[in-house]
Design a protein around this motif. Structure first.
Motif, mmCIF file in Angstrom:
data_model
loop_
_atom_site.group_PDB
_atom_site.id
_atom_site.type_symbol
_atom_site.label_atom_id
_atom_site.label_comp_id
_atom_site.label_asym_id
_atom_site.label_seq_id
_atom_site.Cartn_x
_atom_site.Cartn_y
_atom_site.Cartn_z
ATOM 1 N N ASN A 1 0.830 -1.211 0.000
ATOM 2 C CA ASN A 1 0.000 0.000 0.000
ATOM 3 C C ASN A 1 0.860 1.255 0.000
ATOM 4 O OD1 ASN A 1 -2.430 -1.408 0.027
ATOM 5 N ND2 ASN A 1 -2.374 -1.616 2.259
ATOM 6 N N THR A 2 1.922 1.225 0.757
ATOM 7 C CA THR A 2 2.833 2.378 0.855
ATOM 8 C C THR A 2 4.260 1.835 0.862
ATOM 9 O OG1 THR A 2 2.956 2.292 3.270
ATOM 10 C CG2 THR A 2 1.147 3.595 2.323
ATOM 11 N N PHE A 3 5.234 2.735 0.724
ATOM 12 C CA PHE A 3 6.619 2.257 0.698
ATOM 13 C C PHE A 3 7.594 3.256 1.304
ATOM 14 C CE2 PHE A 3 10.853 1.962 -1.182
ATOM 15 C CZ PHE A 3 11.185 0.655 -0.858
ATOM 16 N N ILE A 4 8.436 2.710 2.183
ATOM 17 C CA ILE A 4 9.571 3.424 2.766
ATOM 18 C C ILE A 4 10.750 2.468 2.625
ATOM 19 C CG2 ILE A 4 10.563 4.174 4.985
ATOM 20 C CD1 ILE A 4 8.486 6.137 4.234
ATOM 21 N N SER A 5 11.928 2.976 2.286
ATOM 22 C CA SER A 5 13.070 2.069 2.188
ATOM 23 C C SER A 5 13.778 1.979 3.533
ATOM 24 C CB SER A 5 14.035 2.557 1.102
ATOM 25 O OG SER A 5 14.561 3.814 1.462
ATOM 26 N N ARG A 6 14.841 1.219 3.582
ATOM 27 C CA ARG A 6 15.572 1.144 4.849
ATOM 28 C C ARG A 6 17.069 1.215 4.585
ATOM 29 N NH1 ARG A 6 14.890 -4.511 4.011
ATOM 30 N NH2 ARG A 6 16.815 -5.639 4.501
ATOM 31 N N THR A 7 17.799 1.589 5.601
ATOM 32 C CA THR A 7 19.249 1.627 5.511
ATOM 33 C C THR A 7 19.803 1.248 6.872
ATOM 34 O OG1 THR A 7 21.141 2.961 4.819
ATOM 35 C CG2 THR A 7 19.463 4.101 6.087
ATOM 36 N N GLU B 1 29.002 1.534 18.305
ATOM 37 C CA GLU B 1 29.105 0.114 18.663
ATOM 38 C C GLU B 1 28.017 -0.756 18.035
ATOM 39 O OE1 GLU B 1 26.637 1.919 21.910
ATOM 40 O OE2 GLU B 1 28.428 2.483 20.805
ATOM 41 N N ILE B 2 26.875 -0.141 17.718
ATOM 42 C CA ILE B 2 25.826 -0.968 17.122
ATOM 43 C C ILE B 2 25.181 -0.273 15.931
ATOM 44 C CG2 ILE B 2 24.100 -0.170 18.815
ATOM 45 C CD1 ILE B 2 22.869 -3.015 18.516
ATOM 46 N N PRO B 3 25.089 -0.977 14.825
ATOM 47 C CA PRO B 3 24.424 -0.392 13.666
ATOM 48 C C PRO B 3 22.917 -0.295 13.924
ATOM 49 C CG PRO B 3 25.443 -2.529 13.128
ATOM 50 C CD PRO B 3 25.550 -2.348 14.597
ATOM 51 N N VAL B 4 22.326 0.768 13.452
ATOM 52 C CA VAL B 4 20.896 0.980 13.659
ATOM 53 C C VAL B 4 20.162 0.836 12.329
ATOM 54 C CG1 VAL B 4 19.179 2.747 14.215
ATOM 55 C CG2 VAL B 4 21.175 2.439 15.683
ATOM 56 N N VAL B 5 19.187 -0.060 12.301
ATOM 57 C CA VAL B 5 18.356 -0.186 11.100
ATOM 58 C C VAL B 5 17.390 0.991 11.071
ATOM 59 C CG1 VAL B 5 16.580 -1.543 9.947
ATOM 60 C CG2 VAL B 5 18.564 -2.690 10.949
ATOM 61 N N ALA B 6 17.414 1.730 9.980
ATOM 62 C CA ALA B 6 16.607 2.948 9.903
ATOM 63 C C ALA B 6 15.632 2.899 8.743
ATOM 64 C CB ALA B 6 17.528 4.153 9.739
ATOM 65 N N MET B 7 14.448 3.454 8.958
ATOM 66 C CA MET B 7 13.532 3.717 7.859
ATOM 67 C C MET B 7 14.053 4.939 7.131
ATOM 68 S SD MET B 7 11.001 1.595 8.047
ATOM 69 C CE MET B 7 10.318 0.426 9.231
ATOM 70 N N ARG B 8 13.931 4.926 5.794
ATOM 71 C CA ARG B 8 14.506 5.999 4.987
ATOM 72 C C ARG B 8 13.415 6.533 4.062
ATOM 73 N NH1 ARG B 8 16.694 5.009 -0.131
ATOM 74 N NH2 ARG B 8 18.191 6.515 -0.952
ATOM 75 N N ALA B 9 12.976 7.745 4.342
ATOM 76 C CA ALA B 9 11.960 8.369 3.495
ATOM 77 C C ALA B 9 12.632 9.353 2.544
ATOM 78 C CB ALA B 9 10.931 9.099 4.350
ATOM 79 N N VAL B 10 12.207 9.349 1.312
ATOM 80 C CA VAL B 10 12.705 10.303 0.312
ATOM 81 C C VAL B 10 11.491 11.079 -0.182
ATOM 82 C CG1 VAL B 10 13.953 10.578 -1.849
ATOM 83 C CG2 VAL B 10 14.454 8.605 -0.396
#
Lengths: 546, 546
Positions: free
Chosen positions: A494-500, A510-519
């Motif tokens: 229905n909708t889309f946001i990417s991730r990085t 020390e820890i990588p963070v999974v993030a939602m990425r809106a353009v």
């Protein structure tokens, strides 16, 4: 054409039965190529069908269909070219049901996760005109007026970046010795081209040595007395620089990635130190890269300061503004790119924030003669002194995308682009404000331009998150949650946001963070659409159990 | 979208007066992006105009307008982007009068000098559909079904070249670890990609050494104990190999060009000797190149023999079949490419003899895992294990040209392409026969496929020419004459033949021969058109005084 195929041409093969087609391949093929009235009926019929398909596709609100990749895979498992021509009507139906139906609605106002967007409608008829003209921009003999049109379009953007004098442009705009810019297929080729020029200019012919172009990298470094060659930029540099370092033979380990600060900008002190170290170690710095709009979060390096560092080190300064370049159109936000006018080369993508179709990358040069360092010739074309655009380019034959670039600049204009840029940033700020206010989300950084990174915080972690007391394990759980959430949202469609994956946000390295990425680059996206995307995520998240 | 721009959308800006437009940039821009019925009227109006322009352009018989380049230059000397959006109607008129009017009629049946041609009419509506869809083939998230469609199209051509078993294709066609081929912008990028893969595979990671990709060329050659690296092919190799050798850091002097025989094929004995010499000198042979359709005269190397030489030397065998590749469709002429199935990589251009629009280059790999040697990743995309096509490619973002490639293979089919290939060769033989019979011309070599080189012999030289008694000076005069003739013919623009410079034709190496170069690839070209082109040359020549 044989006289019999001439006869065949007089028949009407338009969407005939399969059997009739099988019996007469020649006639059918000749009909495909014929121009004028007779073919109009064939082309027109196809045009009507594809037009209906296009309009259906363009009017979709959702970003995608909820279909398993495995199902699509199976539909494309035929490695045999059909012996006979396929019937047009059945093929178009097949394409509609199998390709178009399960393609990504990049124009959807709720597809706000990648650097693709709705396009102005004029590009569609112009793309058809471009295809009809089928110019090959590699040389004048296959792209006469178009070559000059391309030079003009590139000069317009060059001027917007560098703003040199009238006399500069009068001298160089249509001078076959000058190269203000090169139109390429995309930002990757633009970046590679810029570094190629920089390398060849730094290691050029001298005192009988014929230069890196002829004698190779090892001999050139040896001749000039360097111990090696490096390219320096931030750790958020696009992966095209890895490609460049690999391809050009310096190796990815010689692509030095300097850490960024919390604001996604290269740490200037570390950059200065690295440049000094490289000089002391007698390494050639092929170029220092400034990023104007990182792919992962839209951050813009401090270009002015990097320009000074490059100048002091007497090295090439390249700005990768593939994404952020069009900020130069905005009176309000242009300051963010201050220093870009000092760059020796600049990459800008037309298919990103110039709102043009895929396939328009560009590299611009401060010195109109820099690209001579990569010039090649051939006896059957690309003759010295000619206007053949393929002489100084990585690519050879290429389409007349200049037509679309020229049209974009003229039809949208400075004020039009300014509006588009400002709107993207305004809506991004709106989205950032929403996220800040919603307990479900955590804003991971204040947006620099129109990219936004944030994440969903499952309920049980919210109080700790608010107090910045999440443990490493907490973050790992939240990471998994966000990855699953993004994938589920994408799958439902229905909708889309990417991730990085971010390293330097609030929680240290020390820890990588999974993030939602809106353009936020789609002019059709409204505040309501942004609300809908966030609501969609909340609803999906509610059904995910940890 | 602000509510005010929403309101503006409800107004009708269609081709309003300049003044009205100036007053309302936002409204006009929003109208450009709107989809659905409202925009249809704008897009439709533009479509009608561009359609008329296209059809006029396509129906031209002449190849070009007789206009001075200086005149065109002046029309494209404005380096300023307009502040306000330009009125559509006036812009389209401007494009029609200035760009389209003076572009090259590549589809004209009498434009038979370059590797451009009329295209099947279905590509025009499909190009519009492709632009409407605006997929970015770099990754699944922006090109879902299309990525698999692209893999299928590439597999179809792979099978046509290599003809592996059903189970091979079942295993690899949609396997994200396999790369049967890469779709690129053109043959140059295809050739560079092939050599890049070959270099990286030859100098890959081993015993703790991380490979050329990471550690660079100098370190890799050192680790493997080579004194240098070379690429070997014929002196008729395309200039893209110069670009590759330069870009990859081995230097153009390490691109070894072996002389060709009178038939434009690489001298096999010299090739064998060179390969042996390189091995003895401890030079890495990155690849041996076979050319299938030289750009200058269409000659095809003895691929089978080169394959054996490459195999014995245990080196990569690349075939540049950008032009000649589609001969594989012809039962009658396929034998000319015998040995191509032994190539480690093959370049074919879709925009040449697959009769598709500019921007479709391809490289195919015998080993589906070879391209892993150039694989790159990024945290925001191109994730390991994904189907993202940009992982193993020189380019990043790129358009959905796969849609046109897939359509070409399906809609034209094996038999359709066979007809097109055979017709091109048949008409070339017709033209060769005409030239042989006409006292005005000298055929410079029997055509191997559908390129033909010949020259005009001014009357006073004809008897000497017939007896092969032309002196060096005679040849120089004839060269000047032919160059002037070609330029004049091009300038007048009724018909078009290109020119090249040949070394190995009848008169030995001592003097380069300026040659007319005909490329017979346009299905619309009839025998009558060929007669007309030759007649045009004779008429122009009659007016040239020596």
């Amino acid at each position: 054409m044989t006289s019999s195929s001439q006869e065949m041409l007089n028949k009407n093969y338009l969407f005939e039965s399969e059997q009739a087609l099988h019996d007469d391949v020649e006639g059918q093929v000749m009909q495909m190529f014929a121009s004028g009235d007779r073919v109009n009926s064939l082309e027109k019929k196809i045009d009507e069908i594809t037009e209906r398909i296009s309009q259906d596709f363009l009017s979709s609100i959702d970003s995608n269909t909820n279909i398993d990749l495995d199902f699509i895979l199976e539909n494309f498992s035929d490695s045999k070219i059909p012996v006979q021509p396929t019937n047009f009507e059945s093929y178009l139906k097949y394409i509609d049901n199998n390709v178009v139906a399960h393609s990504i609605h990049t124009s959807s106002p709720r597809f706000i996760g990648h650097m693709t967007s709705a396009l102005p409608s004029f590009v569609r008829p112009l793309a058809k005109l471009m295809t009809a003209m089928n110019q090959n921009a590699v040389k004048i003999e296959t792209a006469k007026a178009l070559s000059f049109c391309e030079r003009e379009a590139l000069a317009m953007l060059h001027r917007q970046i560098y703003n040199f004098s009238d006399s500069f442009y009068t001298q160089h705009i249509q001078n076959n010795l000058s190269t203000l810019g090169i139109l390429v297929s995309g930002g990757t080729v633009a970046n590679i081209t810029a570094l190629w020029c920089a390398r060849n200019a730094a290691l050029g012919p001298k005192d009988g040595f014929l230069g890196v172009e002829k004698e190779g990298l090892a001999a050139a470094l040896d001749f000039y007395g360097y111990k090696g060659a490096v390219i320096i930029g931030s750790d958020l540099m696009h992966y095209s620089f890895d490609k460049a370092a690999d391809l050009m033979g310096i190796g990815i380990h010689s692509l030095i990635r300097i850490p960024t600060d919390g604001n996604n900008r290269v740490n200037l002190q570390l950059l200065r130190q690295t440049v000094m170290d490289c000089c002391q170690q007698n390494l050639l710095i092929i170029a220092i890269i400034g990023v104007a709009g990182t792919t992962d979060s839209g951050g813009v390096d401090s270009l002015k300061e990097i320009a000074e560092i490059a100048q002091q080190a007497n090295t090439h300064f390249h700005v990768d503004a593939a994404w952020g370049g069009p900020l130069i159109f905005s009176e309000q936000y242009r300051y963010k790119l201050a220093g870009i006018e000092k760059a020796d080369s600049v990459t800008i993508d037309g298919h990103k924030q110039l709102y043009l179709p895929m396939g328009i990358g560009m590299v611009f040069f401060r010195d109109p003669y820099l690209a001579s360092s990569i010039e090649k010739q051939a006896s059957y074309t690309m003759r010295k002194g000619s206007f053949d655009l393929g002489k100084r380019a990585l690519e050879g034959s290429r389409p007349a995308m200049a037509l679309l670039l020229h049209a974009g600049l003229k039809l949208i204009g400075l004020k039009g682009y300014e509006f588009l840029i400002n709107e993207g940033i305004r809506k991004t700020q709106y989205m950032a404000a929403c996220i800040s206010e919603m307990p479900e989300f955590e804003l991971l950084a204040e947006p620099d331009t129109n990219l936004l990174i944030y994440r969903y915080i499952p309920e049980q972690f919210r109080s700790h998150a608010a107090k910045r007391q999440l443990t490493k394990i907490d973050n790992q759980v939240i990471n998994k949650f966000n990855e699953y959430l993004q994938k589920t949202q994408r799958q439902i469609g229905n909708t889309f946001i990417s991730r990085t994956v971010k390293k330097n946000v609030n929680y240290g390295n020390e820890i990588p963070v999974v993030a939602m990425r809106a353009v936020i680059a789609n002019p059709l996206t409204t505040e309501e659409d942004i609300n809908a995307v966030l609501k969609d995520q909340i609803q999906i998240a509610a059904k995910i159990s940890i």
